[in-house]
Design an enzyme around this catalytic site. Structure first.
Site, mmCIF file in Angstrom:
data_model
loop_
_atom_site.group_PDB
_atom_site.id
_atom_site.type_symbol
_atom_site.label_atom_id
_atom_site.label_comp_id
_atom_site.label_asym_id
_atom_site.label_seq_id
_atom_site.Cartn_x
_atom_site.Cartn_y
_atom_site.Cartn_z
ATOM 1 N N THR A 1 50.333 62.278 -16.560
ATOM 2 C CA THR A 1 50.087 61.099 -17.376
ATOM 3 C C THR A 1 48.614 60.924 -17.721
ATOM 4 O O THR A 1 47.746 60.980 -16.847
ATOM 5 C CB THR A 1 50.585 59.838 -16.648
ATOM 6 O OG1 THR A 1 51.980 59.988 -16.354
ATOM 7 C CG2 THR A 1 50.384 58.601 -17.501
ATOM 8 N N LYS B 1 49.995 57.591 -22.546
ATOM 9 C CA LYS B 1 50.248 56.158 -22.533
ATOM 10 C C LYS B 1 49.621 55.536 -23.783
ATOM 11 O O LYS B 1 48.403 55.594 -23.982
ATOM 12 C CB LYS B 1 49.667 55.523 -21.274
ATOM 13 C CG LYS B 1 50.406 55.875 -19.999
ATOM 14 C CD LYS B 1 51.798 55.242 -19.960
ATOM 15 C CE LYS B 1 52.475 55.437 -18.609
ATOM 16 N NZ LYS B 1 53.797 54.793 -18.557
ATOM 17 N N GLU C 1 58.766 57.306 -25.870
ATOM 18 C CA GLU C 1 59.441 56.484 -24.877
ATOM 19 C C GLU C 1 59.187 54.998 -25.141
ATOM 20 O O GLU C 1 58.051 54.574 -25.340
ATOM 21 C CB GLU C 1 58.920 56.870 -23.491
ATOM 22 C CG GLU C 1 59.710 56.304 -22.332
ATOM 23 C CD GLU C 1 59.177 56.800 -20.998
ATOM 24 O OE1 GLU C 1 59.457 56.138 -19.985
ATOM 25 O OE2 GLU C 1 58.466 57.824 -20.978
ATOM 26 N N ASP D 1 63.407 53.275 -21.650
ATOM 27 C CA ASP D 1 62.930 53.086 -20.278
ATOM 28 C C ASP D 1 63.201 51.647 -19.866
ATOM 29 O O ASP D 1 64.163 51.357 -19.168
ATOM 30 C CB ASP D 1 61.447 53.424 -20.156
ATOM 31 C CG ASP D 1 60.944 53.321 -18.709
ATOM 32 O OD1 ASP D 1 61.764 53.037 -17.806
ATOM 33 O OD2 ASP D 1 59.751 53.501 -18.470
ATOM 34 N N LYS E 1 64.999 56.236 -13.474
ATOM 35 C CA LYS E 1 64.069 56.004 -12.364
ATOM 36 C C LYS E 1 64.833 55.368 -11.208
ATOM 37 O O LYS E 1 65.595 54.420 -11.408
ATOM 38 C CB LYS E 1 62.929 55.069 -12.786
ATOM 39 C CG LYS E 1 61.991 55.625 -13.830
ATOM 40 C CD LYS E 1 60.925 54.596 -14.197
ATOM 41 C CE LYS E 1 59.954 55.135 -15.236
ATOM 42 N NZ LYS E 1 58.981 54.095 -15.675
ATOM 43 N N ASP F 1 59.109 63.684 -15.170
ATOM 44 C CA ASP F 1 57.836 62.970 -15.061
ATOM 45 C C ASP F 1 57.706 62.445 -13.635
ATOM 46 O O ASP F 1 57.965 61.276 -13.358
ATOM 47 C CB ASP F 1 57.789 61.831 -16.085
ATOM 48 C CG ASP F 1 56.498 61.022 -16.006
ATOM 49 O OD1 ASP F 1 55.492 61.570 -15.518
ATOM 50 O OD2 ASP F 1 56.507 59.840 -16.405
ATOM 51 N N ASP G 1 54.826 62.761 -11.516
ATOM 52 C CA ASP G 1 53.422 63.068 -11.218
ATOM 53 C C ASP G 1 52.756 62.021 -10.336
ATOM 54 O O ASP G 1 51.541 62.072 -10.135
ATOM 55 C CB ASP G 1 52.622 63.220 -12.516
ATOM 56 C CG ASP G 1 52.560 61.923 -13.326
ATOM 57 O OD1 ASP G 1 53.386 61.010 -13.069
ATOM 58 O OD2 ASP G 1 51.704 61.820 -14.221
#
Length: 331
Positions: free
Chosen positions: A126, A151, A202, A225, A247, A297, A299
């Site tokens: 990210t 982002k 996203e 998301d 998530k 993702d 990280d």
């Protein structure tokens, strides 16, 4: 009846620098770690309460601690799914149950869940929201990573996209707007994303205000998301989104996350497996979703000053899931 003893506490991990998205910045990751103990065996789990969903560390910790009497009376992972709703609290306890079950069975969670993780998992890295110049510089420093996640969600995003792509012409890129785009600018920014070779955008619009996504051409695939949490509501994403970010802190743990991944596939929704900024204790269970995912993702530990001991092994943006003594394995 099996009695389960519970321990839960808040822990803090400094972030390397500052992590910034459209809703704000932070310099530390605050998580809740849960331990479940049965007959001398201990299972662990971790969660990150998220203010965007009305969660706080203190309230989530209280919710978890209030489970102690039910756990002492025999509450198991199956019962947990109705004892708590999807969210961070259930995630930490659910993952601790999986870890404990693997230890009790003398095996690992992947075998219990009938999942075969790949030998190598490539994860996004990210790049925090900043000026076009600063983000381009950060992208260039991390151009060796297999995938960068940008982002966005602030004025000047088209300039950011152009500057970053100029700095890293050959790097795979995805974008996370964190609900920061306005419907009036949506098509312009999707076109800028297409021109920059972005693979995925996203959550461009706020959850609850994403109906326009069903009315425009998706020049770049769009991923839900904040608009996607658990099994309930997945069908409503069809026609608005092309993918869903799964998530564990949203689904309430690995148990429902696996069900979400399978149902998303049935609905022809591609999958990103994502995370909050947290340690390998969160990443290890989430990594079991990698076989279902087009984008990974995970990280979180790479953004910290230091991970937990015995965490996952990261090399140039790739995870070796076989190097893991922290969670989900008998030995």
């Amino acid at each position: 009846m099996t009695t389960t003893r519970l321990h839960a506490e808040i822990e803090s991990f400094p972030i390397a620098g500052r992590f910034t998205i459209s809703r704000g910045s932070k310099t530390e990751a605050r998580v809740i770690r849960v331990e479940l103990e049965q007959h001398g065996l201990v299972g662990q789990g971790e969660c990150v309460p998220y203010a965007r969903y009305g969660e706080t560390l203190e309230k989530t910790l209280e919710t978890i601690q209030n489970l102690a009497p039910q756990l002492a009376s025999g509450l198991d992972r199956a019962g947990l799914q109705t004892a708590l709703p999807p969210g961070a609290a259930r995630n930490a306890v659910d993952c601790a149950f999986w870890d404990l079950e693997a230890k009790r069975a003398g095996t690992d969670v992947a075998k219990l869940a009938n999942v075969r993780p790949p030998a190598r998992i490539e994860t996004a890295y990210t790049i925090s929201l900043d000026t076009p110049e600063a983000m381009a510089e950060a992208a260039l420093r991390h151009a060796h990573m297999p995938l960068l996640k940008l982002k966005l969600g602030a004025p000047g995003d088209a300039d950011r996209l152009a500057a970053i792509r100029a700095a890293v012409p050959n790097t795979r890129l995805v974008v996370d707007a964190n609900e920061g785009w306005h419907p009036d600018e949506l098509q312009t920014l999707l076109r800028a994303s297409f021109d920059a070779g972005i693979e995925l955008v996203e959550q461009p619009l706020p959850a609850g205000n994403d109906a326009p996504l069903a009315e425009i051409e998706h020049t770049v695939p769009i991923c839900a998301d904040e608009s996607a949490h658990a099994l309930a509501g997945l069908e409503a994403l069809v026609g608005r989104y092309d993918a869903v970010n799964v998530k564990l802190d949203k689904t309430g743990g690995l148990t429902e996350a696996l069900a979400v991944a399978k149902r998303a596939k049935e609905l022809d929704l591609s999958i990103m497996v994502g995370c909050m900024v947290s340690t390998s204790l969160s990443m290890a269970p989430a990594s079991l979703l990698a076989p279902f995912a087009r984008w990974v993702d995970l990280d979180g530990p790479l953004l910290l000053v230091a991970d937990r001991p015995n965490g996952l092994a990261y090399t140039d943006g790739a995870i070796d899931p076989t190097v893991n003594r922290l969670w989900g394995r008998y030995a």
